[in-house]
Design a protein around this motif. Structure first.
Motif, PDB file in Angstrom:
ATOM      1  N   THR A 159     116.305 117.345 -18.284  1.00 34.41           N
ATOM      2  CA  THR A 159     115.010 117.412 -17.596  1.00 34.41           C
ATOM      3  C   THR A 159     114.536 116.023 -17.203  1.00 34.41           C
ATOM      4  OG1 THR A 159     113.641 117.311 -19.589  1.00 34.41           O
ATOM      5  CG2 THR A 159     114.281 119.503 -18.798  1.00 34.41           C
ATOM      6  N   GLN A 160     114.953 115.015 -17.940  1.00 33.48           N
ATOM      7  CA  GLN A 160     114.533 113.644 -17.646  1.00 33.48           C
ATOM      8  C   GLN A 160     115.479 112.939 -16.675  1.00 33.48           C
ATOM      9  OE1 GLN A 160     111.529 112.584 -18.632  1.00 33.48           O
ATOM     10  NE2 GLN A 160     111.398 114.677 -19.381  1.00 33.48           N
ATOM     11  N   GLY A 161     116.496 113.652 -16.220  1.00 31.29           N
ATOM     12  CA  GLY A 161     117.382 113.103 -15.213  1.00 31.29           C
ATOM     13  C   GLY A 161     118.572 112.324 -15.740  1.00 31.29           C
ATOM     14  N   ASP A 162     118.787 112.325 -17.047  1.00 29.89           N
ATOM     15  CA  ASP A 162     119.938 111.609 -17.603  1.00 29.89           C
ATOM     16  C   ASP A 162     121.089 112.604 -17.784  1.00 29.89           C
ATOM     17  OD1 ASP A 162     121.798 110.022 -18.934  1.00 29.89           O
ATOM     18  OD2 ASP A 162     120.233 108.900 -19.983  1.00 29.89           O
ATOM     19  N   ILE A 163     121.774 112.861 -16.692  1.00 32.65           N
ATOM     20  CA  ILE A 163     122.852 113.859 -16.686  1.00 32.65           C
ATOM     21  C   ILE A 163     124.003 113.408 -17.576  1.00 32.65           C
ATOM     22  CG2 ILE A 163     124.462 115.131 -15.216  1.00 32.65           C
ATOM     23  CD1 ILE A 163     122.527 114.540 -12.874  1.00 32.65           C
ATOM     24  N   GLN A 164     124.302 112.112 -17.553  1.00 33.60           N
ATOM     25  CA  GLN A 164     125.420 111.601 -18.341  1.00 33.60           C
ATOM     26  C   GLN A 164     125.151 111.781 -19.840  1.00 33.60           C
ATOM     27  OE1 GLN A 164     128.047 110.842 -16.206  1.00 33.60           O
ATOM     28  NE2 GLN A 164     129.075 110.884 -18.163  1.00 33.60           N
ATOM     29  N   LEU A 165     123.926 111.489 -20.283  1.00 35.15           N
ATOM     30  CA  LEU A 165     123.574 111.678 -21.693  1.00 35.15           C
ATOM     31  C   LEU A 165     123.641 113.153 -22.060  1.00 35.15           C
ATOM     32  CD1 LEU A 165     122.603 110.628 -24.431  1.00 35.15           C
ATOM     33  CD2 LEU A 165     120.248 110.746 -23.547  1.00 35.15           C
ATOM     34  N   SER A 166     123.147 114.010 -21.178  1.00 35.29           N
ATOM     35  CA  SER A 166     123.207 115.448 -21.423  1.00 35.29           C
ATOM     36  C   SER A 166     124.661 115.899 -21.578  1.00 35.29           C
ATOM     37  CB  SER A 166     122.532 116.198 -20.271  1.00 35.29           C
ATOM     38  OG  SER A 166     122.516 117.577 -20.514  1.00 35.29           O
ATOM     39  N   ARG A 167     125.531 115.424 -20.707  1.00 34.49           N
ATOM     40  CA  ARG A 167     126.959 115.759 -20.789  1.00 34.49           C
ATOM     41  C   ARG A 167     127.533 115.313 -22.130  1.00 34.49           C
ATOM     42  NH1 ARG A 167     131.792 115.805 -17.034  1.00 34.49           N
ATOM     43  NH2 ARG A 167     133.506 115.144 -18.376  1.00 34.49           N
ATOM     44  N   GLU A 168     127.237 114.080 -22.498  1.00 39.36           N
ATOM     45  CA  GLU A 168     127.758 113.529 -23.754  1.00 39.36           C
ATOM     46  C   GLU A 168     127.331 114.386 -24.944  1.00 39.36           C
ATOM     47  OE1 GLU A 168     126.678 109.647 -26.360  1.00 39.36           O
ATOM     48  OE2 GLU A 168     127.101 109.293 -24.235  1.00 39.36           O
ATOM     49  N   ILE A 169     126.070 114.783 -24.960  1.00 41.64           N
ATOM     50  CA  ILE A 169     125.559 115.586 -26.076  1.00 41.64           C
ATOM     51  C   ILE A 169     126.231 116.957 -26.087  1.00 41.64           C
ATOM     52  CG2 ILE A 169     123.523 116.680 -27.089  1.00 41.64           C
ATOM     53  CD1 ILE A 169     121.881 114.324 -25.856  1.00 41.64           C
ATOM     54  N   TYR A 170     126.259 117.633 -24.922  1.00 37.28           N
ATOM     55  CA  TYR A 170     126.877 118.956 -24.864  1.00 37.28           C
ATOM     56  C   TYR A 170     128.327 118.915 -25.324  1.00 37.28           C
ATOM     57  CZ  TYR A 170     123.237 121.750 -22.630  1.00 37.28           C
ATOM     58  OH  TYR A 170     122.096 122.465 -22.371  1.00 37.28           O
ATOM     59  N   LEU A 171     129.067 117.911 -24.884  1.00 43.05           N
ATOM     60  CA  LEU A 171     130.489 117.851 -25.231  1.00 43.05           C
ATOM     61  C   LEU A 171     130.707 117.391 -26.666  1.00 43.05           C
ATOM     62  CD1 LEU A 171     132.024 116.578 -21.886  1.00 43.05           C
ATOM     63  CD2 LEU A 171     131.802 118.930 -22.741  1.00 43.05           C
ATOM     64  N   THR A 172     129.740 116.685 -27.225  1.00 43.73           N
ATOM     65  CA  THR A 172     129.823 116.323 -28.639  1.00 43.73           C
ATOM     66  C   THR A 172     129.562 117.557 -29.500  1.00 43.73           C
ATOM     67  OG1 THR A 172     129.138 114.051 -28.217  1.00 43.73           O
ATOM     68  CG2 THR A 172     128.823 114.875 -30.459  1.00 43.73           C
ATOM     69  N   ILE A 173     128.568 118.340 -29.113  1.00 46.92           N
ATOM     70  CA  ILE A 173     128.250 119.566 -29.844  1.00 46.92           C
ATOM     71  C   ILE A 173     129.453 120.504 -29.823  1.00 46.92           C
ATOM     72  CG2 ILE A 173     126.827 121.657 -29.872  1.00 46.92           C
ATOM     73  CD1 ILE A 173     124.676 120.051 -28.378  1.00 46.92           C
ATOM     74  N   ASP A 174     130.011 120.694 -28.628  1.00 41.32           N
ATOM     75  CA  ASP A 174     131.123 121.627 -28.500  1.00 41.32           C
ATOM     76  C   ASP A 174     132.080 121.174 -27.401  1.00 41.32           C
ATOM     77  OD1 ASP A 174     132.826 123.824 -28.512  1.00 41.32           O
ATOM     78  OD2 ASP A 174     131.166 125.129 -29.079  1.00 41.32           O
ATOM     79  N   PRO A 175     133.142 120.458 -27.780  1.00 41.80           N
ATOM     80  CA  PRO A 175     134.123 120.012 -26.783  1.00 41.80           C
ATOM     81  C   PRO A 175     134.860 121.174 -26.119  1.00 41.80           C
ATOM     82  CG  PRO A 175     134.700 119.214 -29.003  1.00 41.80           C
ATOM     83  CD  PRO A 175     133.424 119.991 -29.115  1.00 41.80           C
ATOM     84  N   GLY A 176     134.679 122.387 -26.628  1.00 39.03           N
ATOM     85  CA  GLY A 176     135.300 123.567 -26.041  1.00 39.03           C
ATOM     86  C   GLY A 176     134.865 123.830 -24.611  1.00 39.03           C
ATOM     87  N   TRP A 177     133.746 123.224 -24.190  1.00 32.94           N
ATOM     88  CA  TRP A 177     133.310 123.395 -22.806  1.00 32.94           C
ATOM     89  C   TRP A 177     134.347 122.845 -21.823  1.00 32.94           C
ATOM     90  CZ3 TRP A 177     129.966 126.929 -22.159  1.00 32.94           C
ATOM     91  CH2 TRP A 177     128.878 127.106 -23.017  1.00 32.94           C
ATOM     92  N   LEU A 178     135.226 121.989 -22.301  1.00 38.14           N
ATOM     93  CA  LEU A 178     136.281 121.449 -21.438  1.00 38.14           C
ATOM     94  C   LEU A 178     137.553 122.286 -21.495  1.00 38.14           C
ATOM     95  CD1 LEU A 178     135.858 117.631 -22.180  1.00 38.14           C
ATOM     96  CD2 LEU A 178     135.022 118.920 -20.197  1.00 38.14           C
TER      97      LEU A 178
END
Length: 191
Positions: free
Chosen positions: A41-60
């Motif tokens: 929501t704050q526009g930090d797409i890269q940070l959001s990606r990092e968090i999502y993939l840290t939580i669950d690398p299965g998204w890849l």
């Protein structure tokens, strides 16, 4: 904490708060998902990606998507949007197609109100504003008012913010919450 972080008044303060929180919540999946939402929501797409993939690398890993999509359609579509906007267009598009297929074909067979988990995020990510608006209007019809403040600031909603139907839905959402607040205040005064 959540309400304070969600506001867009000062994205720098919000992002600083997010960065302070991350080390403290690294073992808590729900909290990390919320912080990934907030970063987006704050526009930090890269940070959001990092968090999502840290939580669950299965998204890849497409082989893990059926379980992940079933767990949270909204997360699947937000991760798809993040992937599509951080250089993984093909992977993100494939994840989005799988999530929408689940929402359109499987979920209605399992639950009566499949609109509660934010399917409009998926349709907006796909650019289908008509389906997104219909889902938002259905949420109102079913009185599913939860999470609008968290989800609606997402960047994919920029596609419909100017739409009169969206503005009318948001106004009705606010009116209903106002009525609920008044009723709670009356109940508190009566006790």
């Amino acid at each position: 904490m959540t309400c304070t972080l969600i506001g867009k008044e000062d994205p720098t303060d919000t992002l600083e708060s997010i960065n302070r929180l991350l080390p403290k919540i690294r073992h808590f999946q729900f909290e990390n998902r919320l912080v990934a939402f907030l970063a987006l929501t704050q526009g930090d797409i890269q940070l959001s990606r990092e968090i999502y993939l840290t939580i669950d690398p299965g998204w890849l890993e497409p082989g893990q998507w059926p379980e992940l999509v079933e767990r949270s359609r909204r997360d699947a579509c937000m991760v798809a949007w993040v992937l599509m906007n951080t250089g993984d267009e093909k992977l993100g598009s494939a994840l989005l197609r799988q999530a929408i297929s689940y929402i359109d074909d499987s979920l209605p067979l399992a639950v009566e109100h499949s609109d509660w988990d934010g399917p409009e995020v998926c349709y907006l990510t796909a650019g289908d504003t008509e389906k997104a608006l219909l889902r938002i209007e259905t949420q109102l019809a079913h009185n599913h008012l939860k999470d609008w403040y968290i989800v609606h600031p997402m960047p994919m909603y920029d596609l419909i913010r100017h739409e009169p139907r969206y503005q009318a839905a948001w106004a009705e959402h606010e009116r209903r919450l106002s009525v609920q607040r008044e009723n709670v205040e009356k109940m508190a005064a009566d006790t």
